[in-house]
Write a protein that holds these residues in place. Sequence first.
Motif, PDB file in Angstrom:
ATOM      1  N   UNK A   1       0.838  -1.197   0.000  1.00  0.00           N
ATOM      2  CA  UNK A   1       0.000   0.000   0.000  1.00  0.00           C
ATOM      3  C   UNK A   1       0.877   1.252   0.000  1.00  0.00           C
ATOM      4  N   UNK A   2       0.277   2.330  -0.481  1.00  0.00           N
ATOM      5  CA  UNK A   2       0.898   3.650  -0.368  1.00  0.00           C
ATOM      6  C   UNK A   2      -0.196   4.617   0.079  1.00  0.00           C
ATOM      7  N   UNK A   3      -0.126   5.020   1.333  1.00  0.00           N
ATOM      8  CA  UNK A   3      -1.051   6.009   1.860  1.00  0.00           C
ATOM      9  C   UNK A   3      -0.493   7.388   1.558  1.00  0.00           C
ATOM     10  N   UNK A   4      -1.273   8.196   0.861  1.00  0.00           N
ATOM     11  CA  UNK A   4      -0.828   9.508   0.430  1.00  0.00           C
ATOM     12  C   UNK A   4      -1.715  10.567   1.068  1.00  0.00           C
ATOM     13  N   UNK A   5      -1.141  11.388   1.903  1.00  0.00           N
ATOM     14  CA  UNK A   5      -1.860  12.459   2.584  1.00  0.00           C
ATOM     15  C   UNK A   5      -1.323  13.817   2.140  1.00  0.00           C
ATOM     16  N   UNK A   6      -2.088  14.851   2.411  1.00  0.00           N
ATOM     17  CA  UNK A   6      -1.683  16.230   2.079  1.00  0.00           C
ATOM     18  C   UNK A   6      -1.221  16.323   0.640  1.00  0.00           C
ATOM     19  N   UNK A   7      -2.013  15.787  -0.247  1.00  0.00           N
ATOM     20  CA  UNK A   7      -1.620  15.735  -1.644  1.00  0.00           C
ATOM     21  C   UNK A   7      -1.529  17.114  -2.261  1.00  0.00           C
ATOM     22  N   UNK A   8      -0.580  17.244  -3.172  1.00  0.00           N
ATOM     23  CA  UNK A   8      -0.320  18.513  -3.855  1.00  0.00           C
ATOM     24  C   UNK A   8      -0.502  18.309  -5.356  1.00  0.00           C
ATOM     25  N   UNK A   9      -0.755  19.379  -6.079  1.00  0.00           N
ATOM     26  CA  UNK A   9      -0.878  19.237  -7.543  1.00  0.00           C
ATOM     27  C   UNK A   9       0.355  18.583  -8.172  1.00  0.00           C
ATOM     28  N   UNK A  10       1.524  18.831  -7.611  1.00  0.00           N
ATOM     29  CA  UNK A  10       2.742  18.242  -8.185  1.00  0.00           C
ATOM     30  C   UNK A  10       2.855  16.745  -7.922  1.00  0.00           C
ATOM     31  N   UNK A  11       1.954  16.178  -7.160  1.00  0.00           N
ATOM     32  CA  UNK A  11       1.912  14.725  -6.982  1.00  0.00           C
ATOM     33  C   UNK A  11       1.160  14.035  -8.119  1.00  0.00           C
ATOM     34  N   UNK A  12       0.558  14.825  -8.998  1.00  0.00           N
ATOM     35  CA  UNK A  12      -0.173  14.260 -10.123  1.00  0.00           C
ATOM     36  C   UNK A  12       0.759  13.444 -11.015  1.00  0.00           C
ATOM     37  N   UNK A  13       0.389  12.195 -11.250  1.00  0.00           N
ATOM     38  CA  UNK A  13       1.235  11.287 -12.026  1.00  0.00           C
ATOM     39  C   UNK A  13       0.542   9.939 -12.138  1.00  0.00           C
ATOM     40  N   UNK A  14       1.089   9.088 -12.971  1.00  0.00           N
ATOM     41  CA  UNK A  14       0.727   7.670 -12.947  1.00  0.00           C
ATOM     42  C   UNK A  14       1.646   6.991 -11.943  1.00  0.00           C
ATOM     43  N   UNK A  15       1.046   6.264 -11.018  1.00  0.00           N
ATOM     44  CA  UNK A  15       1.801   5.596  -9.969  1.00  0.00           C
ATOM     45  C   UNK A  15       1.891   4.101 -10.271  1.00  0.00           C
ATOM     46  N   UNK A  16       3.102   3.578 -10.127  1.00  0.00           N
ATOM     47  CA  UNK A  16       3.375   2.186 -10.417  1.00  0.00           C
ATOM     48  C   UNK A  16       3.950   1.497  -9.182  1.00  0.00           C
ATOM     49  N   UNK A  17       3.555   0.249  -8.972  1.00  0.00           N
ATOM     50  CA  UNK A  17       4.276  -0.565  -8.001  1.00  0.00           C
ATOM     51  C   UNK A  17       5.158  -1.540  -8.762  1.00  0.00           C
ATOM     52  N   UNK A  18       6.267  -1.897  -8.136  1.00  0.00           N
ATOM     53  CA  UNK A  18       7.232  -2.796  -8.749  1.00  0.00           C
ATOM     54  C   UNK A  18       7.794  -3.718  -7.679  1.00  0.00           C
ATOM     55  N   UNK A  19       8.204  -4.894  -8.092  1.00  0.00           N
ATOM     56  CA  UNK A  19       8.720  -5.891  -7.158  1.00  0.00           C
ATOM     57  C   UNK A  19      10.073  -6.413  -7.625  1.00  0.00           C
ATOM     58  N   UNK A  20      10.926  -6.674  -6.643  1.00  0.00           N
ATOM     59  CA  UNK A  20      12.246  -7.205  -6.951  1.00  0.00           C
ATOM     60  C   UNK A  20      12.791  -7.871  -5.700  1.00  0.00           C
ATOM     61  N   UNK A  21      13.447  -9.024  -5.817  1.00  0.00           N
ATOM     62  CA  UNK A  21      14.117  -9.587  -4.641  1.00  0.00           C
ATOM     63  C   UNK A  21      15.160  -8.616  -4.114  1.00  0.00           C
ATOM     64  N   UNK A  22      15.310  -8.542  -2.819  1.00  0.00           N
ATOM     65  CA  UNK A  22      16.200  -7.564  -2.206  1.00  0.00           C
ATOM     66  C   UNK A  22      17.643  -7.980  -2.176  1.00  0.00           C
ATOM     67  N   UNK A  23      18.287  -8.032  -3.336  1.00  0.00           N
ATOM     68  CA  UNK A  23      19.670  -8.496  -3.430  1.00  0.00           C
ATOM     69  C   UNK A  23      20.700  -7.380  -3.462  1.00  0.00           C
ATOM     70  N   UNK A  24      20.239  -6.145  -3.612  1.00  0.00           N
ATOM     71  CA  UNK A  24      21.159  -5.019  -3.683  1.00  0.00           C
ATOM     72  C   UNK A  24      20.764  -3.973  -2.647  1.00  0.00           C
ATOM     73  N   UNK A  25      21.635  -2.992  -2.449  1.00  0.00           N
ATOM     74  CA  UNK A  25      21.291  -1.915  -1.533  1.00  0.00           C
ATOM     75  C   UNK A  25      20.035  -1.191  -1.991  1.00  0.00           C
ATOM     76  N   UNK A  26      19.886  -1.045  -3.301  1.00  0.00           N
ATOM     77  CA  UNK A  26      18.707  -0.350  -3.824  1.00  0.00           C
ATOM     78  C   UNK A  26      17.459  -1.193  -3.623  1.00  0.00           C
ATOM     79  N   UNK A  27      17.508  -2.456  -3.986  1.00  0.00           N
ATOM     80  CA  UNK A  27      16.308  -3.289  -3.893  1.00  0.00           C
ATOM     81  C   UNK A  27      16.063  -3.801  -2.482  1.00  0.00           C
ATOM     82  N   UNK A  28      16.971  -3.530  -1.567  1.00  0.00           N
ATOM     83  CA  UNK A  28      16.715  -3.774  -0.147  1.00  0.00           C
ATOM     84  C   UNK A  28      16.180  -2.524   0.527  1.00  0.00           C
TER      85      UNK A  28
END
Length: 130
Positions: free
Chosen positions: A80-107
């Motif tokens: 989930x992504x709970x989004x509060x106090x939304x601003x016009x600059x938050x306007x976008x297409x939002x995507x979720x993505x999955x990856x095994x946590x094998x790197x500093x980035x994906x961890x």
Amino acid sequence: QLQLVESGGGLVQPGGSLRLSCQASGFTLAAYSIGWFRQAPGKEREGVSCISSTGGTTNYADSVQGRFTISRDNAKNQAYLQMNSLKPEDTAVYYCAAEPGHTLQTSCIVPARPSDFGSWGQGTQVTVSS
């Protein structure tokens, strides 16, 4: 077949809230980190937030820190992504993505780039406007 489906987007006024959901199927979400990304018209896709497989590590983009909260329910194979106090600059297409946590980035120890994640949903539109 690994599949991610986002939902919960829509039109909201500035200052409002939305809760995005990411439903996983075809695999066990508990083994993967989840990243939320967004892409506004004419802009590159950017990282918003990340949560590790156990939920013990999270990070947020500076632009959403303190307003957005990422969470997951591995028993339901959802994130989930709970989004509060939304601003016009938050306007976008939002995507979720999955990856095994094998790197500093994906961890989720350091901010991830879109290229760090291999499995993506189709996106959900979030529009913040009065």
